[in-house]
Design a protein around this motif. Structure first.
Motif, PDB file in Angstrom:
ATOM      1  N   ARG A 113      -4.449 -87.563  32.471  1.00 20.26           N
ATOM      2  CA  ARG A 113      -5.588 -88.088  31.718  1.00 20.26           C
ATOM      3  C   ARG A 113      -5.856 -87.116  30.569  1.00 20.26           C
ATOM      4  O   ARG A 113      -6.140 -85.949  30.794  1.00 20.26           O
TER       5      ARG A 113
ATOM      6  N   LEU B 231      -4.843 -92.488  29.978  1.00 20.07           N
ATOM      7  CA  LEU B 231      -3.602 -92.167  30.681  1.00 20.07           C
ATOM      8  C   LEU B 231      -2.498 -91.960  29.643  1.00 20.07           C
ATOM      9  O   LEU B 231      -2.218 -92.847  28.847  1.00 20.07           O
TER      10      LEU B 231
ATOM     11  N   LEU C  23      -2.446 -88.437  39.860  1.00 21.71           N
ATOM     12  CA  LEU C  23      -3.509 -89.344  39.422  1.00 21.71           C
ATOM     13  C   LEU C  23      -4.013 -90.226  40.563  1.00 21.71           C
ATOM     14  O   LEU C  23      -4.859 -91.095  40.356  1.00 21.71           O
TER      15      LEU C  23
END
Length: 95
Positions: free
Chosen positions: A84, A89, A52
């Motif tokens: 995601r 998240l 991420l």
């Protein structure tokens, strides 16, 4: 003819390897600070999340899988995968 078959086989093997690599997730280490079962959220102090592009910090993640949520306890050291999911998240795996 054998050369063409070998080239095709090699190309297929490389494609399969690349696809598998794209799905293999890297686990990150963290500590569970808080579990909010009602809201299906967990607060984790985590190391860098490379997939991420996120530095180490403490943050709240969603958890869609209730069975996964039940395994999390405050103060526990965990290894997890966050992704995601629909723009949020989300912890998708824990070991």
């Amino acid at each position: 003819m054998k050369t063409a078959i070998i080239k095709i086989s090699l190309a297929a093997l490389l494609s399969a390897s690349a696809a598998f690599g794209a799905f293999a997730q890297e686990f990150a280490k963290g500590v569970v600070n808080k579990v909010d079962a009602k809201a299906k959220k967990v607060t984790i102090k985590h190391e860098d999340l490379k997939n991420l592009d996120m530095p180490a910090m403490t943050m709240v993640f969603r958890i869609e899988d209730s069975a996964l949520l039940e395994r999390l306890k405050e103060g526990s050291n965990i290894e997890f995968v966050a992704e995601r999911v629909n723009g949020k998240l989300t912890v998708t795996e824990v070991k």
